[in-house]
Design a protein around this motif. Sequence first.
Motif, short mmCIF file in Angstrom:
data_model
loop_
_atom_site.label_atom_id
_atom_site.label_comp_id
_atom_site.label_asym_id
_atom_site.label_seq_id
_atom_site.Cartn_x
_atom_site.Cartn_y
_atom_site.Cartn_z
N UNK A 17 -10.98 17.47 -36.65
CA UNK A 17 -10.16 17.94 -37.77
C UNK A 17 -8.71 18.15 -37.35
N UNK A 18 -8.54 18.78 -36.20
CA UNK A 18 -7.17 19.03 -35.73
C UNK A 18 -6.48 17.72 -35.38
N UNK A 19 -7.20 16.80 -34.76
CA UNK A 19 -6.62 15.50 -34.44
C UNK A 19 -6.15 14.77 -35.68
N UNK A 20 -6.96 14.80 -36.73
CA UNK A 20 -6.55 14.14 -37.97
C UNK A 20 -5.34 14.84 -38.59
N UNK A 21 -5.28 16.18 -38.43
CA UNK A 21 -4.13 16.92 -38.94
C UNK A 21 -2.86 16.55 -38.18
N UNK A 22 -3.03 16.14 -36.93
CA UNK A 22 -1.89 15.68 -36.13
C UNK A 22 -1.53 14.22 -36.43
N UNK B 74 -9.30 29.70 -12.29
CA UNK B 74 -9.66 28.33 -12.69
C UNK B 74 -10.14 28.24 -14.13
N UNK B 75 -10.51 29.35 -14.74
CA UNK B 75 -11.08 29.26 -16.08
C UNK B 75 -10.06 28.90 -17.15
N UNK B 76 -8.79 28.97 -16.81
CA UNK B 76 -7.77 28.50 -17.75
C UNK B 76 -7.77 26.98 -17.82
N UNK B 77 -8.57 26.35 -16.95
CA UNK B 77 -8.69 24.89 -16.96
C UNK B 77 -9.20 24.39 -18.31
N UNK B 78 -9.84 25.27 -19.08
CA UNK B 78 -10.30 24.89 -20.41
C UNK B 78 -9.16 24.47 -21.31
N UNK B 79 -8.01 25.15 -21.20
CA UNK B 79 -6.83 24.78 -21.98
C UNK B 79 -6.26 23.45 -21.49
N UNK B 80 -6.32 23.23 -20.18
CA UNK B 80 -5.88 21.94 -19.63
C UNK B 80 -6.74 20.81 -20.19
N UNK B 81 -8.05 21.02 -20.22
CA UNK B 81 -8.96 19.99 -20.74
C UNK B 81 -8.68 19.70 -22.21
N UNK B 82 -8.43 20.75 -22.98
CA UNK B 82 -8.11 20.55 -24.40
C UNK B 82 -6.81 19.76 -24.54
N UNK B 83 -5.84 20.07 -23.72
CA UNK B 83 -4.55 19.37 -23.78
C UNK B 83 -4.72 17.90 -23.44
N UNK B 84 -5.50 17.61 -22.39
CA UNK B 84 -5.73 16.22 -22.00
C UNK B 84 -6.44 15.47 -23.13
N UNK B 85 -7.42 16.12 -23.76
CA UNK B 85 -8.15 15.48 -24.86
C UNK B 85 -7.21 15.13 -26.01
N UNK B 86 -6.34 16.06 -26.38
CA UNK B 86 -5.39 15.79 -27.48
C UNK B 86 -4.41 14.69 -27.08
N UNK B 87 -3.90 14.75 -25.86
CA UNK B 87 -2.97 13.72 -25.39
C UNK B 87 -3.65 12.36 -25.32
N UNK B 88 -4.95 12.34 -25.02
CA UNK B 88 -5.68 11.07 -25.00
C UNK B 88 -5.66 10.42 -26.38
N UNK B 89 -5.75 11.25 -27.42
CA UNK B 89 -5.67 10.71 -28.78
C UNK B 89 -4.31 10.10 -29.06
N UNK B 90 -3.26 10.79 -28.65
CA UNK B 90 -1.92 10.23 -28.81
C UNK B 90 -1.78 8.93 -28.01
N UNK B 91 -2.32 8.94 -26.79
CA UNK B 91 -2.24 7.74 -25.95
C UNK B 91 -3.01 6.58 -26.54
N UNK B 92 -4.14 6.88 -27.15
CA UNK B 92 -4.96 5.84 -27.78
C UNK B 92 -4.18 5.15 -28.91
N UNK B 93 -3.57 5.96 -29.77
CA UNK B 93 -2.81 5.37 -30.89
C UNK B 93 -1.57 4.63 -30.40
N UNK B 94 -0.95 5.14 -29.32
CA UNK B 94 0.21 4.44 -28.76
C UNK B 94 -0.22 3.10 -28.17
N UNK B 95 -1.37 3.09 -27.52
CA UNK B 95 -1.89 1.85 -26.96
C UNK B 95 -2.18 0.85 -28.07
N UNK B 96 -2.72 1.32 -29.16
CA UNK B 96 -3.01 0.42 -30.28
C UNK B 96 -1.73 -0.24 -30.80
#
Length: 718
Positions: free
Chosen positions: A79-84, A306-328
């Motif tokens: 849902x958040x990805x689509x909102x972005x 190390x438990x703040x790594x959860x925010x890092x993982x979320x950031x990478x996941x969101x950036x992967x979506x941006x990267x996917x559309x840029x690659x397209x």
Amino acid sequence: MPDVVTQIYPWKKLVVGLWQQSQVPLWNPYNFAGNPLMANYQSAVFQPFNWLFLVLPQLDAWTILIFLQPLLAGVFTYLFGRQLKLSQAAALLTSVSFMFCGFITCWLAYGTLAFALLWLPLILYSLEKKFYPLTSLALAASFFSGHFQISLYVLLAAGGWLVFRWLTTRQTKDFFWRLIFLLLGIGLAAPQLLPTVELYRQTPRSEFYQIGEKIPFAHLVTLLAPDFYGNPVTRNDRGHYAEWAGFTGVIPLILALYALRLGGRSKQSSFFVFLGLGTLLLTLPTPLLDLVESLKIPVLSTSAAARIIGLFSFSVAILAGFGFDRLRQDLKQKKLWPILSVAGLVALICLVIWGVLLFIKPFPSADLAVSKHNFILPTGLVAALFGLIVFFWLANNFFKKNKFFIHNSSFIILSALLVLTVFDLCRFTQKWQPFDKRENVYPSLPILEYLPRQASYDRVFGNLGMALQNYSQIQGLEGYDPMYLNRYGEFLVYANQGQLGKPPMRGINLAKGGLYTRQVLNLLGVKYLLHAVPDGRNVWAFPFWEYPEEFKKIYEDGTYEVYENLQVYPRAFMVYDYQVAGKPSEILGSMFADDLDLHQTVILEESSGQSFTAPVEPTKVKINSYLPNKIDLTVQTATAGLLFLSDNFYPGWQAEINGQPTKIYRADYTFRAVFVPAGLSEVSFAYQPGSFKWGLVVSVVSLAAVLAGFFAILRPWR
């Protein structure tokens, strides 16, 4: 994952059982001689999905609860990805990357940390959608999920997004509305937060300012190959796998790096670049983390970094979506150099790592074999990406007359990336989350049927652990939980060593061979001793055989024995003599002096203003009802005295004598005593913490404001 078995699952059974009995799970009489239950936070008393346990068997409800975590994380992230404005495919890749990332996968069985984190994308979605009441509800749900540290990170990330959006849009009015509803979310969670703050200030954890679980730089390779240093499931782990798990998938990581090409063209992606890099730095042993530790900020300066790594993982996941559309877009424009350069960089890293493994050989041979084996798949995925690039180049240069390749090459590549991502992450998750047979979850044993029925409110001592105390509702002295009373910890430290010292942070035990162990067993009403026959007469077993006149065997089944303590004091008894002492060492020294009978004399920290005379007639003290939050007793005494109860003294406990409020004195360092007049008296102890009551008031006011906001949003649709 031992904490699930020893803490989380038994707590859940205890909490749900109390809800089913129409009792608010405020107090836990089964650990630490009495300890707050709701305020310890990880018991997740107000978890939004606790209702599952009210309508389903516990094991079924638990299974659903666990599997809800990746499902909700995926839905909210999509849902958040689509909102972005991400494409459907990009949002899908983003959701898969986050829902099966290392943080959620490794903490999945706990049902707390991942639940606390998964509400973040829904919070950000509601902020962007301007459906602010949902923001409040989602943030409160995070704080009710059972892990304050992660919920605090969620709040900080949401606050950072709020500030970022104001800086990029300058929409001040929207900023303040978002801020108000974010604060209302904290207000909704006040019934949990205020009691927890009250308890935290009285625990050893509040005095422990040291950040642990910093990720070594060498372990950053696990962002690409999660099992490079082994895996606990295969019994070859060489680190703290769960704490350091930042894996989000090989393809999403590459796509996240590819998203960096967007630069200033996407302000939203810039936020996640900053959030990802910032949180990654806070997991590493750098001066930045040392600064956070030196500031002595509660929670932030006392927890696992190390438990703040959860925010890092979320950031990478969101950036992967941006990267996917840029690659397209780049594929449509037949731009191969950008993706080739990023993939080449990752490939170069892989080659360097292989060079180290093959030629430098930094590990012993067995460990080296594990690293080589577990680096093959990540290398293969990088090679597969190169193969897709070659396919695209061939399709557009040598198959120009083939319309299928010309029109579908981009679609084939993007679909392949999705398939590779799903394969990679599902393989990773399935390995970490094996299943077990239902009958192996706390199997029925004869001793677990006998002991709770026999003991009732009498305490039990032995190697039974906090898990059985909570699961089978057996009252004990020990526990494994950082949120226990500092005062009680000091009491047991003194009983173990004969001198005052700081209690350990994560829990406390009464030493089997402690200096004053027998005196503590008697004072705290430990009527039964549990002994496992295979323990024999080893040092980890209480040496009851040395005191044959004090312990009598009353049960045996070939595996376990139960001994009755013949010298035990009643759980509640009258005393007619007291001493006053102020300093901790003075109190404890007086208590365990050779000439003091703890059954006859109590140590108070202030005078009761009364003098007592022991009666000639026998005194009768009867416990009529013993519930977690309420204890009712009847006392028959010919002369006035002090009623001693061997449960921990704690703010929020109130006492009444014949319906009239009376003062509770802190007695024998950490327990309770009340003045009882001569005659027949009805004595009642009730746990009614003011922090919880005020929390309810704040929550109700916040809920009213949230509902008002909800109806205000609905009004334009009428």
